[in-house]
Design an enzyme around this catalytic site. Structure first.
Site, PDB file in Angstrom:
ATOM      1  N   GLY A  49      -0.703 158.937   2.318  1.00 21.31           N
ATOM      2  CA  GLY A  49      -1.935 159.487   0.900  1.00 21.31           C
ATOM      3  C   GLY A  49      -3.007 159.658   1.873  1.00 21.31           C
ATOM      4  O   GLY A  49      -3.251 159.380   2.940  1.00 21.31           O
ATOM      5  N   GLN A  54     -11.660 161.429   2.999  1.00 20.65           N
ATOM      6  CA  GLN A  54     -11.052 161.456   4.174  1.00 20.65           C
ATOM      7  C   GLN A  54     -11.062 163.044   4.930  1.00 20.65           C
ATOM      8  O   GLN A  54     -10.743 163.229   6.141  1.00 20.65           O
ATOM      9  CB  GLN A  54      -9.624 160.892   4.068  1.00 20.65           C
ATOM     10  CG  GLN A  54      -9.830 159.371   4.255  1.00 20.65           C
ATOM     11  CD  GLN A  54      -8.238 158.955   4.077  1.00 20.65           C
ATOM     12  OE1 GLN A  54      -7.572 158.933   3.216  1.00 20.65           O
ATOM     13  NE2 GLN A  54      -8.097 158.404   5.263  1.00 20.65           N
ATOM     14  N   CYS A 102      -4.334 153.578   8.431  1.00 21.86           N
ATOM     15  CA  CYS A 102      -5.261 154.607   7.815  1.00 21.86           C
ATOM     16  C   CYS A 102      -5.351 155.609   8.596  1.00 21.86           C
ATOM     17  O   CYS A 102      -5.591 155.477   9.882  1.00 21.86           O
ATOM     18  CB  CYS A 102      -6.525 153.910   7.211  1.00 21.86           C
ATOM     19  SG  CYS A 102      -7.727 154.837   6.700  1.00 21.86           S
ATOM     20  N   LEU A 103      -5.403 156.957   8.140  1.00 25.70           N
ATOM     21  CA  LEU A 103      -5.741 158.315   8.847  1.00 25.70           C
ATOM     22  C   LEU A 103      -6.931 158.175   9.481  1.00 25.70           C
ATOM     23  O   LEU A 103      -7.317 159.028  10.534  1.00 25.70           O
ATOM     24  CB  LEU A 103      -5.376 159.309   8.299  1.00 25.70           C
ATOM     25  CG  LEU A 103      -3.896 159.625   7.711  1.00 25.70           C
ATOM     26  CD1 LEU A 103      -3.857 160.871   6.818  1.00 25.70           C
ATOM     27  CD2 LEU A 103      -2.936 159.831   9.085  1.00 25.70           C
ATOM     28  N   HIS A 144      -5.208 151.447  -1.928  1.00 25.80           N
ATOM     29  CA  HIS A 144      -5.792 151.666  -0.672  1.00 25.80           C
ATOM     30  C   HIS A 144      -6.407 153.148  -0.901  1.00 25.80           C
ATOM     31  O   HIS A 144      -7.569 153.208  -0.367  1.00 25.80           O
ATOM     32  CB  HIS A 144      -4.463 152.048   0.420  1.00 25.80           C
ATOM     33  CG  HIS A 144      -4.909 152.595   1.664  1.00 25.80           C
ATOM     34  ND1 HIS A 144      -5.038 151.917   2.893  1.00 25.80           N
ATOM     35  CD2 HIS A 144      -5.759 153.840   1.956  1.00 25.80           C
ATOM     36  CE1 HIS A 144      -5.559 152.503   3.892  1.00 25.80           C
ATOM     37  NE2 HIS A 144      -6.070 153.873   3.623  1.00 25.80           N
ATOM     38  N   GLU A 145      -6.120 154.153  -1.652  1.00 23.14           N
ATOM     39  CA  GLU A 145      -6.630 155.162  -1.918  1.00 23.14           C
ATOM     40  C   GLU A 145      -7.847 155.320  -2.901  1.00 23.14           C
ATOM     41  O   GLU A 145      -8.833 155.827  -2.794  1.00 23.14           O
ATOM     42  CB  GLU A 145      -5.584 156.537  -2.373  1.00 23.14           C
ATOM     43  CG  GLU A 145      -4.575 156.696  -1.482  1.00 23.14           C
ATOM     44  CD  GLU A 145      -4.915 156.999  -0.139  1.00 23.14           C
ATOM     45  OE1 GLU A 145      -5.961 157.635   0.071  1.00 23.14           O
ATOM     46  OE2 GLU A 145      -4.171 156.716   0.725  1.00 23.14           O
ATOM     47  N   HIS A 148     -10.380 154.015  -0.884  1.00 23.37           N
ATOM     48  CA  HIS A 148     -11.287 155.209  -0.425  1.00 23.37           C
ATOM     49  C   HIS A 148     -12.358 155.712  -1.370  1.00 23.37           C
ATOM     50  O   HIS A 148     -13.599 156.048  -0.817  1.00 23.37           O
ATOM     51  CB  HIS A 148     -10.364 156.049   0.323  1.00 23.37           C
ATOM     52  CG  HIS A 148      -9.709 156.061   1.643  1.00 23.37           C
ATOM     53  ND1 HIS A 148     -10.629 155.793   2.684  1.00 23.37           N
ATOM     54  CD2 HIS A 148      -8.463 155.882   1.926  1.00 23.37           C
ATOM     55  CE1 HIS A 148      -9.934 155.466   3.748  1.00 23.37           C
ATOM     56  NE2 HIS A 148      -8.526 155.464   3.282  1.00 23.37           N
TER      57      HIS A 148
HETATM   58 ZN    ZN Z   1      -6.761 155.176   4.302  1.00 24.81          ZN
END
Ligand code: ZN
Length: 175
Positions: A49, A54, A102-103, A144-145, A148
């Site tokens: 995701g 991000q 997480c990216l 999680h998203e 963000h």
């Molecule tokens: Zn993340």
């Protein structure tokens, strides 16, 4: 295809709550192209995701998809889901703790408690309102998203940092 640069922890855009996208703007060429670029970026980075902040855009937009993912082997598949202005409108009281990465937080994993299930309302990429129920890993990725988009990262949700692990150590000791 355009792969966008992923913002990393420390970039203030990750800490700023994202702004809602007006419904009229959803069909615009610009937003549709941006959605495609986010999907390309998620694929390129092996993410399950990614949220718009991000890739540096403070918009309430996230995409999720899980097929055979190298970073999260063995996770159930999730079809490509585009979320515009998502809201978690219901959630289990019961929390389940599991590993997340997480990216925007390179090569780390940590254990995060999340609701076992959530009900989500959002627009899809056609601007249609959708409401759905998600459980397990899908529910975790959604939380999680959505975090963000509220300017939060998974580290904020860890009750303590003692499980925070570098990726090779996570693989060696915990996977
Ligand atoms: Zn993340």
């Amino acid at each position: 295809m355009a792969v966008l640069k992923v913002t990393k922890l420390g970039n203030p855009v990750l800490r700023k709550p994202c702004e809602a996208i007006p419904k009229e703007a959803i069909g615009s060429t610009e937003l549709q192209r941006f959605i495609r670029d986010m999907i390309d970026t998620m694929h390129e980075e092996d993410g399950v995701g990614i949220a718009a902040n991000q890739v540096g855009s403070s918009k309430q937009l996230a995409v999720i998809e899980v097929s055979d993912n190298r970073r999260y082997p063995g996770k159930p598949h999730i079809p490509l889901t585009v979320l515009i202005n998502p809201r978690i409108v219901g959630a289990s009281k019961k929390l389940i703790e599991d590993w997340e990465g997480c990216l925007s937080v390179n090569d780390m994993r940590g254990r995060v408690p999340r609701a076992e299930w959530v009900d989500v309302e959002a627009f899809n990429q056609k601007g249609e309102r959708m409401k759905f129920h998600a459980e397990g890993f899908f529910a975790r990725v959604l939380q999680h998203e959505c975090d963000h988009l509220a300017g939060k990262v998974y580290l904020d949700r860890m009750p303590h940092l003692t499980t925070l692990s570098h990726l090779p150590e996570f693989v060696r000791f915990w996977q």
